[in-house]
Design an enzyme around this catalytic site. Sequence first.
Site, short mmCIF file in Angstrom:
data_model
loop_
_atom_site.label_atom_id
_atom_site.label_comp_id
_atom_site.label_asym_id
_atom_site.label_seq_id
_atom_site.Cartn_x
_atom_site.Cartn_y
_atom_site.Cartn_z
N CYS A 141 11.65 37.42 11.14
CA CYS A 141 10.24 36.90 10.52
C CYS A 141 10.49 37.21 9.22
O CYS A 141 10.25 36.31 8.13
CB CYS A 141 9.09 37.66 10.67
SG CYS A 141 8.69 37.49 12.56
C1 BEZ Z 1 11.56 39.71 14.41
O1 BEZ Z 1 10.95 38.94 13.79
O2 BEZ Z 1 12.53 40.22 14.13
C2 BEZ Z 1 11.19 39.87 15.97
C3 BEZ Z 1 9.95 39.94 16.09
C4 BEZ Z 1 9.37 40.17 17.50
C5 BEZ Z 1 10.36 40.05 18.57
C6 BEZ Z 1 11.77 39.93 18.17
C7 BEZ Z 1 12.42 39.88 16.73
#
Ligand code: BEZ
Length: 209
Positions: free
Chosen positions: A45
């Site tokens: 994210c």
């Molecule tokens: C991420 O943004 O890295 C992420 C968020 C939730 C689950 C897996 C990855």
Amino acid sequence: MSLHIGDTAPDFTTDSTIGELSLHDWAGDSWVFFFSHPADFTPVCTTEMGATARNADEFAKRNVKPLGLSTDTAEEHRAWIADVNSTQGVDLQFPIVDDADMTIARHYDMIHPDESETAAVRSVFIIDPDKKIRLTMTYPMSVGRNFAEILRVIDSLQLADRAGVVTPADWTPGGDVIIPPSVSDEDAKARFPQGFKTVLPYLRTTRVD
Ligand code: BEZ
């Protein structure tokens, strides 16, 4: 609730990183790139927020306002933006809405229980100035989105509105476009004076600016 292409994007009012925000009023005459992400302070994210901020000029050129969402509070978003800015080399200006109670995420079908009961998957809604949903994409939590593709689909939608054409697989701006089968050859001659190529009776290509 499942939303479809052509539906009016449900309006909502909520807190955001720029204060209270009502989707329809805030969008005004712009297009909107409304996207959810699973959570603040997560790695994929963080890169997606960086990519959105980095493409601010590309979105603005297309009259598109980005709007982020996760099931976190506006206060958490604001704290996280400092990390995004410092690690991604950006100055994130677009709003991220507070959806800690998951009202919007549920309404937009962003919660996919096999991924998470409480966090949103990576949904995209491209909304036009009439507030119609023109495109949806859904990515799992593990896959960061391709921003070149997001800009490409916006270009295709806006070209379709402007020039009445559709775009082939892997089209990019400047490439050949397709005259919809609903347009007769006679009408196509009038509408595309630059000419067109008939590959098959239902596959006619041309170029437009
Ligand atoms: C991420 O943004 O890295 C992420 C968020 C939730 C689950 C897996 C990855």
